[in-house]
Write an enzyme that holds these catalytic residues in place. Sequence first.
Site, PDB file in Angstrom:
ATOM      1  N   ASP A 238       9.019  37.585  64.275  1.00 28.21           N
ATOM      2  CA  ASP A 238      10.211  37.525  63.417  1.00 28.21           C
ATOM      3  C   ASP A 238      11.492  37.661  64.235  1.00 28.21           C
ATOM      4  OD1 ASP A 238      11.557  37.259  61.050  1.00 28.21           O
ATOM      5  OD2 ASP A 238      11.298  39.341  60.420  1.00 28.21           O
TER       6      ASP A 238
ATOM      7  N   ASN B  56      13.766  34.823  64.855  1.00 25.31           N
ATOM      8  CA  ASN B  56      14.252  33.578  65.478  1.00 25.31           C
ATOM      9  C   ASN B  56      15.649  33.207  64.971  1.00 25.31           C
ATOM     10  OD1 ASN B  56      11.700  33.501  66.506  1.00 25.31           O
ATOM     11  ND2 ASN B  56      11.036  31.672  65.401  1.00 25.31           N
TER      12      ASN B  56
ATOM     13  N   TRP C 140      18.355  35.522  66.270  1.00 28.91           N
ATOM     14  CA  TRP C 140      18.561  35.266  67.703  1.00 28.91           C
ATOM     15  C   TRP C 140      19.546  34.104  67.882  1.00 28.91           C
ATOM     16  CZ3 TRP C 140      17.971  31.285  71.179  1.00 28.91           C
ATOM     17  CH2 TRP C 140      17.884  31.642  72.539  1.00 28.91           C
TER      18      TRP C 140
ATOM     19  N   SER D 240       4.676  31.435  56.629  1.00 28.54           N
ATOM     20  CA  SER D 240       4.086  32.085  55.452  1.00 28.54           C
ATOM     21  C   SER D 240       4.199  31.178  54.228  1.00 28.54           C
ATOM     22  CB  SER D 240       4.806  33.411  55.171  1.00 28.54           C
ATOM     23  OG  SER D 240       6.088  33.158  54.623  1.00 28.54           O
ATOM     24  N   THR D 241       3.409  31.504  53.215  1.00 30.72           N
ATOM     25  CA  THR D 241       3.494  30.770  51.944  1.00 30.72           C
ATOM     26  C   THR D 241       4.942  30.793  51.444  1.00 30.72           C
ATOM     27  OG1 THR D 241       1.290  31.597  51.440  1.00 30.72           O
ATOM     28  CG2 THR D 241       2.532  30.708  49.604  1.00 30.72           C
ATOM     29  N   GLU D 242       5.588  31.940  51.616  1.00 31.30           N
ATOM     30  CA  GLU D 242       6.959  32.112  51.122  1.00 31.30           C
ATOM     31  C   GLU D 242       7.968  31.309  51.946  1.00 31.30           C
ATOM     32  OE1 GLU D 242       4.780  34.651  51.578  1.00 31.30           O
ATOM     33  OE2 GLU D 242       4.445  35.129  49.457  1.00 31.30           O
ATOM     34  N   ASN D 243       7.622  31.008  53.199  1.00 31.23           N
ATOM     35  CA  ASN D 243       8.545  30.243  54.050  1.00 31.23           C
ATOM     36  C   ASN D 243       8.779  28.814  53.539  1.00 31.23           C
ATOM     37  OD1 ASN D 243       7.392  31.817  57.134  1.00 31.23           O
ATOM     38  ND2 ASN D 243       9.160  32.344  55.875  1.00 31.23           N
TER      39      ASN D 243
ATOM     40  N   ARG E  70      12.279  28.076  52.157  1.00 28.02           N
ATOM     41  CA  ARG E  70      13.477  27.953  53.011  1.00 28.02           C
ATOM     42  C   ARG E  70      14.105  26.572  52.820  1.00 28.02           C
ATOM     43  NH1 ARG E  70      12.769  31.293  58.611  1.00 28.02           N
ATOM     44  NH2 ARG E  70      12.039  33.212  57.602  1.00 28.02           N
TER      45      ARG E  70
ATOM     46  N   SER F 179       5.181  41.693  55.009  1.00 33.69           N
ATOM     47  CA  SER F 179       5.504  40.323  54.554  1.00 33.69           C
ATOM     48  C   SER F 179       4.267  39.482  54.234  1.00 33.69           C
ATOM     49  CB  SER F 179       6.388  39.601  55.581  1.00 33.69           C
ATOM     50  OG  SER F 179       7.582  40.307  55.790  1.00 33.69           O
TER      51      SER F 179
ATOM     52  N   GLU G  88      -3.479  49.617  63.825  1.00 36.48           N
ATOM     53  CA  GLU G  88      -2.330  50.364  64.351  1.00 36.48           C
ATOM     54  C   GLU G  88      -1.103  49.456  64.291  1.00 36.48           C
ATOM     55  OE1 GLU G  88      -2.336  53.528  65.203  1.00 36.48           O
ATOM     56  OE2 GLU G  88      -4.494  53.676  64.805  1.00 36.48           O
TER      57      GLU G  88
HETATM   58  C1  IPE Z   1       7.344  36.700  58.140  1.00 38.93           C
HETATM   59  O1  IPE Z   1       8.680  36.557  58.485  1.00 38.93           O
HETATM   60  C2  IPE Z   1       6.628  35.386  58.254  1.00 38.93           C
HETATM   61  C3  IPE Z   1       6.460  34.884  59.612  1.00 38.93           C
HETATM   62  C4  IPE Z   1       6.767  35.503  60.716  1.00 38.93           C
HETATM   63  C5  IPE Z   1       5.861  33.578  59.703  1.00 38.93           C
HETATM   64  P1  IPE Z   1       9.796  36.351  57.365  1.00 38.93           P
HETATM   65  O2  IPE Z   1      11.102  36.322  58.083  1.00 38.93           O
HETATM   66  O3  IPE Z   1       9.475  35.176  56.521  1.00 38.93           O
HETATM   67  O4  IPE Z   1       9.634  37.668  56.503  1.00 38.93           O
HETATM   68  P2  IPE Z   1      10.643  38.372  55.485  1.00 38.93           P
HETATM   69  O5  IPE Z   1      11.075  37.342  54.497  1.00 38.93           O
HETATM   70  O6  IPE Z   1      11.788  38.894  56.291  1.00 38.93           O
HETATM   71  O7  IPE Z   1       9.848  39.490  54.889  1.00 38.93           O
HETATM   72  C1  IPE Z   2      10.518  34.013  62.272  1.00 39.95           C
HETATM   73  O1  IPE Z   2      11.891  34.057  62.425  1.00 39.95           O
HETATM   74  C2  IPE Z   2       9.999  32.606  62.140  1.00 39.95           C
HETATM   75  C3  IPE Z   2       9.493  32.253  60.818  1.00 39.95           C
HETATM   76  C4  IPE Z   2       9.454  33.059  59.789  1.00 39.95           C
HETATM   77  C5  IPE Z   2       8.974  30.924  60.621  1.00 39.95           C
HETATM   78  P1  IPE Z   2      12.875  33.947  61.197  1.00 39.95           P
HETATM   79  O2  IPE Z   2      13.214  32.533  60.994  1.00 39.95           O
HETATM   80  O3  IPE Z   2      12.356  34.670  60.015  1.00 39.95           O
HETATM   81  O4  IPE Z   2      14.154  34.720  61.776  1.00 39.95           O
HETATM   82  P2  IPE Z   2      15.116  35.702  60.991  1.00 39.95           P
HETATM   83  O5  IPE Z   2      14.281  36.764  60.365  1.00 39.95           O
HETATM   84  O6  IPE Z   2      15.841  34.874  59.971  1.00 39.95           O
HETATM   85  O7  IPE Z   2      16.025  36.240  62.055  1.00 39.95           O
HETATM   86 MG    MG Z   3      12.532  36.571  59.372  1.00 40.50          MG
END
Ligand code: IPE
Ligand code: IPE
Ligand code: MG
Length: 248
Positions: free
Chosen positions: A21, A23, A26, A66-69, A72, A197, A208
């Site tokens: 998590d 990206n 960053w 994730s399923t929730e992604n 986006r 998540s 752990e």
């Molecule tokens: C969790 O990260 C899913 C992955 C790393 C693929 P998210 O960025 O989607 O999680 P939330 O929404 O902050 O919980």
């Molecule tokens: C993790 O980074 C990658 C995926 C969930 C696919 P994010 O894209 O969630 O990065 P943040 O949490 O918005 O910084």
């Molecule tokens: Mg994230």
Amino acid sequence: MSLKSAIQPECLPKHVAIIMDGNGRWATQRSQDRNLGHEQGAVAVRETVEAAAEIGIEFLTLYAFSTENWNRPKDEVNALMNLLVRSIHNETPTLMKNHIRLRAIGNLDSLDAKTQEILDEAIEKTAQNTRMTLVLALSYSGRWEITEAVKHIARDVQDNQISISEISEKTVSKAMDTAFMPSPDLLIRTSGEYRISNFLLWQLAYTELYFTNVLWPDFNKDEFYKALIDYQKRERRFGKTSQQLELI
Ligand code: IPE
Ligand code: IPE
Ligand code: MG
């Protein structure tokens, strides 16, 4: 002393799972597009896979999507899927060279045909590799996986393959996408978020947990070693007392 040399090879976790998590943050910190963060995240994946294989981890599971992604913005979802296809295509020779087997868990049918094809190809090509298994969690969520397992078991009951009284924890574990691997010993989450998540809800029961503020694109071999060193300081009691563990 290097961080790597502080790791005891005889007490390594068999299975490490990572919620990669941070990206987006960053990239935002650098006034860049979020997708650049994902690109840089792929570099961290390469380094982490290499570190894990070198040190002797047997299973490495990476939460990639994730399923929730899916919720986006469309542009970001497309960029992530393109990156996935490109990475699998480009990295398969390295997986072969390093004897790494690729597997995937999640609702893979929801990926587009091209992604599925590239993924299937890489899985098939690497199937005989035995040094380490790299598992990508794609379109994955723990609740989805448990729901699918429940349906699977219910069907078996309906077809008289199993009776209700025979259903055990083992039955449930075997119905999961992760049936081919042990539960994670160590879960790493980057970016300073303290949550699961929807990752591996069933399998994390006695894992752990290690949280770091490092954003995923900045994660590297040394960060991985730090997590392993921290893990090796833990006492895994599984409900027992410390004294009982000393007697073993
Ligand atoms: C969790 O990260 C899913 C992955 C790393 C693929 P998210 O960025 O989607 O999680 P939330 O929404 O902050 O919980
Ligand atoms: C993790 O980074 C990658 C995926 C969930 C696919 P994010 O894209 O969630 O990065 P943040 O949490 O918005 O910084
Ligand atoms: Mg994230």
